[in-house]
Design a protein around this motif. Sequence first.
Motif, PDB file in Angstrom:
ATOM      1  N   LYS B 112       0.849  -1.214   0.000  1.00  0.00           N
ATOM      2  CA  LYS B 112       0.000   0.000   0.000  1.00  0.00           C
ATOM      3  C   LYS B 112       0.873   1.248   0.000  1.00  0.00           C
ATOM      4  N   ILE B 215      -1.486   8.728  -5.068  1.00  0.00           N
ATOM      5  CA  ILE B 215      -2.622   8.325  -4.222  1.00  0.00           C
ATOM      6  C   ILE B 215      -2.573   9.011  -2.849  1.00  0.00           C
ATOM      7  N   ARG B 219      -5.221  12.102  -1.797  1.00  0.00           N
ATOM      8  CA  ARG B 219      -6.093  11.857  -0.627  1.00  0.00           C
ATOM      9  C   ARG B 219      -5.729  12.774   0.532  1.00  0.00           C
ATOM     10  N   ILE B 224     -10.445  12.808  -4.161  1.00  0.00           N
ATOM     11  CA  ILE B 224     -10.776  11.411  -4.450  1.00  0.00           C
ATOM     12  C   ILE B 224     -10.008  11.008  -5.692  1.00  0.00           C
ATOM     13  N   THR B 226      -9.433   7.692  -8.311  1.00  0.00           N
ATOM     14  CA  THR B 226      -9.861   6.349  -8.737  1.00  0.00           C
ATOM     15  C   THR B 226      -9.327   6.103 -10.146  1.00  0.00           C
ATOM     16  N   ASP B 227      -9.682   4.952 -10.704  1.00  0.00           N
ATOM     17  CA  ASP B 227      -9.408   4.768 -12.133  1.00  0.00           C
ATOM     18  C   ASP B 227     -10.549   5.407 -12.936  1.00  0.00           C
ATOM     19  N   ASN B 231     -13.067   2.919  -9.878  1.00  0.00           N
ATOM     20  CA  ASN B 231     -12.572   1.870  -8.972  1.00  0.00           C
ATOM     21  C   ASN B 231     -11.222   2.258  -8.360  1.00  0.00           C
ATOM     22  N   ASP B 232     -10.797   1.451  -7.371  1.00  0.00           N
ATOM     23  CA  ASP B 232      -9.482   1.608  -6.735  1.00  0.00           C
ATOM     24  C   ASP B 232      -8.390   1.760  -7.808  1.00  0.00           C
ATOM     25  N   PRO B 233      -7.606   2.839  -7.749  1.00  0.00           N
ATOM     26  CA  PRO B 233      -6.629   3.065  -8.819  1.00  0.00           C
ATOM     27  C   PRO B 233      -5.393   2.174  -8.730  1.00  0.00           C
ATOM     28  N   VAL B 234      -5.174   1.508  -7.575  1.00  0.00           N
ATOM     29  CA  VAL B 234      -3.900   0.792  -7.386  1.00  0.00           C
ATOM     30  C   VAL B 234      -3.680  -0.250  -8.469  1.00  0.00           C
ATOM     31  N   ASN B 235      -4.753  -0.928  -8.864  1.00  0.00           N
ATOM     32  CA  ASN B 235      -4.582  -1.958  -9.884  1.00  0.00           C
ATOM     33  C   ASN B 235      -5.073  -1.518 -11.262  1.00  0.00           C
TER      34      ASN B 235
END
Lengths: 256, 256
Positions: B112, B215, B219, B224, B226-227, B231-235
């Motif tokens: 993370k 990220i 934040r 905010i 996201t992709d 959705n969660d941008p990490v992946n």
Amino acid sequence: MHVDLAPYRTFINRLAIESGDFIRPHFASDALAVEHKSDDSPVTLADRGAEELLRRLIAQTYPGHGVIGEELGNDRPDAEFVWVLDPIDGTKSFITAVPLFGTLIALMHRGKPVLGAIHQPILNQLLVGDGNTTTLNDRPVRLRPCADLATATLLTSDPLNPAKYQNGAAYDALASRVRLTRTWGDAYGYLLLATGRADIMCDPIMNPWDLMALIPVVRGAGGIITDWQGNDPVNGESIVAAGPDLHGTVIAALNP
Amino acid sequence: MHVDLAPYRTFINRLAIESGDFIRPHFASDALAVEHKSDDSPVTLADRGAEELLRRLIAQTYPGHGVIGEELGNDRPDAEFVWVLDPIDGTKSFITAVPLFGTLIALMHRGKPVLGAIHQPILNQLLVGDGNTTTLNDRPVRLRPCADLATATLLTSDPLNPAKYQNGAAYDALASRVRLTRTWGDAYGYLLLATGRADIMCDPIMNPWDLMALIPVVRGAGGIITDWQGNDPVNGESIVAAGPDLHGTVIAALNP
């Protein structure tokens, strides 16, 4: 009549230094208030204050000269020598904390721009051209060679303006043929062109104070500068600037 | 496990100062050679040299940590602590003499991103965020309030990418609804967002080294991120960042 430009070059250096010193503390400042003019374009006290300062220096040094400025209007626009000023070209960039704006200064002699300057006060870059030679911080600069759209960098100030004021589909087709296209525009786009970092600069709308300084700068760096249709830009309302090997191709692409 | 981030913040300051000192002389330098990588993206010895320098400082200071970098690959990417580096995010901007590129540094803990930094070495702006707080040169910053697209500034890195990688027509429709749209992108676009100078940043393609630092920065500034689909941008392989009053509207507009 031959005009000796040397003293005016020295004077432009002084104008750039003093207006830059005035503008710099307002850049990225949270305290700067933004107003919107009747055409909804933004203006700040940095724009107005810099133009006042430039006008005061010109009136002190050349009391017989005229002045045309974006923020404070015309003063003897029919004089033999007239200064054309845009204190902050790219106010939207300036108020967004993006250092791509610039101070534009042109000296007109009998209606023709004989000297032009673009000053970027955050990056301390001063470009001065007389139609034959252009210098960046006193060092001669030239456009880079570029004969092929596929290797070209294309810049414009506002991505929505080609469709609004000229032929958006033709502009988009041109943009799809170049290597790189960006809105690194306003004054700094012409500085990038004249110093060999970009190859094409297109701006669909231009006012006299946006326009006059660019002509001797681009020509002095070996570039061609016209309006969108390929005509003399002095009376036009648009700019297309590029090197001699590319300019014709660009005009043809923009006017299919 | 609680991670005390204070020493890593101090260390990021050192990474930014030393990489900035390395990168700065290469900016707007005529001597800088540009190569093109297998994906045709440009790279210079400034990119490679800055990443080598960052990796050397990390290895000296935290020999047990892993490193993932754009130019020089992965070194123990499964370690508890991993640094994710993009020495020059916006190499196209860097080689064009446009100071909108930045050095991206993220610290990952167990997968993370817990700390992120964006450093613009020409303007000497260092943004550091931990998901709760973001500072610009050690002063806390926040996104500005913006609930209405009609007053928003929308940024993207490459104007051709929305059509290439996502839904270009939806992006163009969004761009036509905002006050200002520009390609003041790459690292600096997120800095403008997090410091309250822009309201929406969209990038259709992103690699891990482009992504992780952003990220905790966004934040921490109250935004905010996201992709493209929310959705969660990490992946993910895209970024949409905006304030809480606007982000949902933007995602809806981009995915009609």
